[in-house]
Design an enzyme around this catalytic site. Structure first.
Site, mmCIF file in Angstrom:
data_model
loop_
_atom_site.group_PDB
_atom_site.id
_atom_site.type_symbol
_atom_site.label_atom_id
_atom_site.label_comp_id
_atom_site.label_asym_id
_atom_site.label_seq_id
_atom_site.Cartn_x
_atom_site.Cartn_y
_atom_site.Cartn_z
ATOM 1 N N TYR A 285 0.932 13.570 13.973
ATOM 2 C CA TYR A 285 1.707 12.348 13.246
ATOM 3 C C TYR A 285 2.200 11.295 14.021
ATOM 4 O O TYR A 285 1.742 10.038 13.906
ATOM 5 C CB TYR A 285 2.837 12.934 12.807
ATOM 6 C CG TYR A 285 3.367 12.177 11.931
ATOM 7 C CD1 TYR A 285 3.064 10.941 10.485
ATOM 8 C CD2 TYR A 285 4.265 11.214 12.441
ATOM 9 C CE1 TYR A 285 3.654 10.004 9.719
ATOM 10 C CE2 TYR A 285 5.351 10.452 11.528
ATOM 11 C CZ TYR A 285 4.857 9.958 10.305
ATOM 12 O OH TYR A 285 5.371 8.517 9.484
ATOM 13 N N SER B 197 4.643 5.834 -3.980
ATOM 14 C CA SER B 197 5.769 7.464 -3.466
ATOM 15 C C SER B 197 6.809 6.851 -2.070
ATOM 16 O O SER B 197 6.049 5.480 -1.338
ATOM 17 C CB SER B 197 4.816 8.216 -2.362
ATOM 18 O OG SER B 197 5.748 9.159 -2.474
ATOM 19 N N GLY B 198 8.358 7.071 -2.456
ATOM 20 C CA GLY B 198 8.996 7.032 -0.661
ATOM 21 C C GLY B 198 9.477 5.378 -0.692
ATOM 22 O O GLY B 198 9.515 4.858 -1.233
ATOM 23 N N ILE B 199 9.204 4.802 0.578
ATOM 24 C CA ILE B 199 9.429 3.928 1.068
ATOM 25 C C ILE B 199 8.635 2.326 0.046
ATOM 26 O O ILE B 199 9.506 1.921 -0.193
ATOM 27 C CB ILE B 199 9.097 3.247 2.683
ATOM 28 C CG1 ILE B 199 10.059 4.922 2.948
ATOM 29 C CG2 ILE B 199 9.722 1.909 2.539
ATOM 30 C CD1 ILE B 199 9.878 4.164 4.705
ATOM 31 N N GLY B 200 6.782 2.790 -0.193
ATOM 32 C CA GLY B 200 6.257 1.529 -1.081
ATOM 33 C C GLY B 200 7.012 1.968 -1.916
ATOM 34 O O GLY B 200 7.333 0.307 -2.649
ATOM 35 N N THR C 246 0.611 -1.562 0.299
ATOM 36 C CA THR C 246 0.341 0.385 -0.178
ATOM 37 C C THR C 246 1.169 0.795 0.030
ATOM 38 O O THR C 246 1.832 1.534 0.649
ATOM 39 C CB THR C 246 -1.149 0.054 1.154
ATOM 40 O OG1 THR C 246 -0.045 -0.290 2.196
ATOM 41 C CG2 THR C 246 -1.830 -1.638 1.517
ATOM 42 N N SER D 238 6.985 4.254 12.900
ATOM 43 C CA SER D 238 7.966 5.362 13.069
ATOM 44 C C SER D 238 8.816 5.306 14.000
ATOM 45 O O SER D 238 7.579 4.767 15.312
ATOM 46 C CB SER D 238 7.544 6.335 13.086
ATOM 47 O OG SER D 238 7.741 7.919 12.781
#
Length: 468
Positions: free
Chosen positions: A161, A21-24, A17, A148
């Site tokens: 967050y 973008s980014g890590i995915g 999921t 995180s």
């Protein structure tokens, strides 16, 4: 708990999921390169289609589905599509997330709820969808939740967050225990990255009034992606990516009274990006961002390796390396002393117990001591013998003198004693009659006194005799 049999990457189907973008995005590209079949889930159709075509062009099998992770039914439909295309999946990665930069009191409740819908409920929905399907597979599979480091150390300006990641950590740990209780063949891992080189800050809603970025140290995106894929093959409960974040979290957990004032004072200024323009309206909180397939944004200084994550992934190798380094360091220290190459022999001689005592010298000392003792005993015996003879002679002379003095004393005082005895006898004869008379008178007086006392008594026998 029934153990999950995790397949090699080139035999897995991996669902991701937040895959655009980014890590995915980094996980999707690396998994496809390793030979895995990938199923991509995100909100933006354009980026999904472009990424799928990119991966298929490299020879990988890839498919996609549009879904908002906050929508449980949409995720279920995506899982069903993966089931039809690939026959199911072996690993499910819950990676989708959004953020807000700004004080909590200035963040609307609507925005806070929306962030939790994605960050927390997205993980809950994905985990439940994946668990229901993996528990029915004979070999099970893996669920990987991307959290995180802020779940261990909350940060000002990112308070909402941080709260959502705390919730993700609590949910993941609780779900893992329920999986254990149900003995389901599922591995559930929590990956906690520190600051990464991703478009995370660009896609966040910014309420600060200035441009923001991740404070240093910043790690490359592929470092977290490699850790996620490692968890797909090896069951790891929880792992942190980035020693800098782990250091801050450890300080916060050990000394919160010290860490909180420091973070309150310096964290906002460290997150301020003075080299970028402020763009408050460009975020992905409610709508998907379609700014291209950005895996990273190129910070000025990015670390390409996380020693902390590698140690966690390979504890045996890490222990062996430390042992070798310790041995090399010790050998270097010993061989660079003044004795040089003979340092080992010298040290061994010092540690040999036989060298601690001069055996020959000690033996000689004992022999000298024994000879001195023998001489002393012999001299004491001779002295005792001499003293015995002298004492015997003196005792004989004293006894003879005593006997002679006793005979003289008996002759001298015997006559005086006989004279005193004769005088005492004469005195006794002379006063015997006087003493007898005195005794008789005293006896008669006592008898008369006793009779008088008896007569005064009411029950006196003498009165009874007189009456009679």
């Amino acid at each position: 708990m029934t153990k999950a049999h995790l397949k090699p990457l080139n035999k897995q189907v991996i669902v991701i999921t937040g895959a655009t973008s980014g890590i995915g995005l980094a996980v999707a590209r690396r998994a496809a390169k390793a030979g895995a079949n990938v199923f991509l889930i995100a909100r933006g159709e354009k980026d999904l289609r472009a990424l799928c075509e990119e991966l298929q062009a490299t020879g990988a099998r890839a498919a996609w589905a549009i879904a908002d992770v906050a929508d449980f039914d949409a995720l279920s439909e995506a899982a069903d599509k993966c089931q039809r295309l690939f026959g199911g999946f072996d690993t499910w990665v819950n990676n989708a997330g959004v953020s807000i930069f700004g004080p909590i009191r200035e963040t609307t409740l609507e925005d806070q709820r929306r962030l939790f819908e994605t960050n927390y409920w997205g993980v809950v929905n994905g985990s439940l969808v994946a668990a229901e399907r993996l528990r029915t597979r004979p070999w099970g599979g893996a669920i990987i939740n991307v959290g995180s480091i802020l779940s261990d150390a909350p940060m000002p300006v990112q308070g909402v967050y941080s709260a959502s990641k705390h919730a993700v950590k609590g949910f993941t740990n609780a779900l893992r225990m329920e999986i254990m209780r149900d003995q389901a063949p599922i591995s559930l891992s929590l990956v906690k990255p520190a600051a990464l080189d991703t478009p995370y800050s660009r896609h966040a809603r910014n309420l600060t009034g200035y441009a923001v970025h991740n404070p240093q140290p910043v790690y490359a995106t592929h470092v977290a992606a490699d850790t996620v894929l490692y968890c797909a093959v090896h069951p790891i409960r929880e792992i942190t990516v980035g020693g800098g974040g782990r250091l801050i979290a450890s300080l916060y957990n050990a000394l919160p009274g010290v860490a909180e004032p420091l973070l309150a004072r310096f964290a906002p200024s460290l997150m301020r990006d003075k080299g970028s323009a402020y763009a408050p309206d460009d975020d992905g909180l409610y709508d998907p961002t379609e700014d291209g397939l950005d895996e990273e944004v190129h910070y000025p200084m990015v670390r390409q390796f996380s020693a902390l994550a590698e140690v966690r992934k390979h504890p045996g190798i890490a222990a062996g390396v430390l042992a070798v380094l310790a041995g090399v360091g010790l050998a270097t220290l010993l061989l660079n002393q003044r004795t040089g190459p003979t340092r080992y022999e010298s040290l061994r001689g010092r540690l040999n117990p036989r060298g601690w005592v001069d055996a020959d010298g000690l033996r000689g000392r004992f022999e000298d001591l024994a000879e001195s003792v023998r001489r002393g005993v012999a001299e004491a015996g001779d002295r005792a013998h001499d003293l015995t003879d002298d004492a015997r002679d003196r005792g004989g002379r004293w006894l003879k003198q005593t006997q002679k003095s006793s005979r003289k004393a008996l002759k001298k005082h015997g006559r005086t004693a006989r004279r005193y005895a004769e005088d005492a006898g004469d005195y006794a004869k002379t006063h015997a009659k006087e003493g007898g008379a005195l005794i008789a008178l005293a006896t008669i007086a006592a008898a008369i006194g006793a009779a008088a006392l008896d007569a005064r008594r009411p029950d006196s026998r003498l009165r009874n005799i007189g009456r009679f």
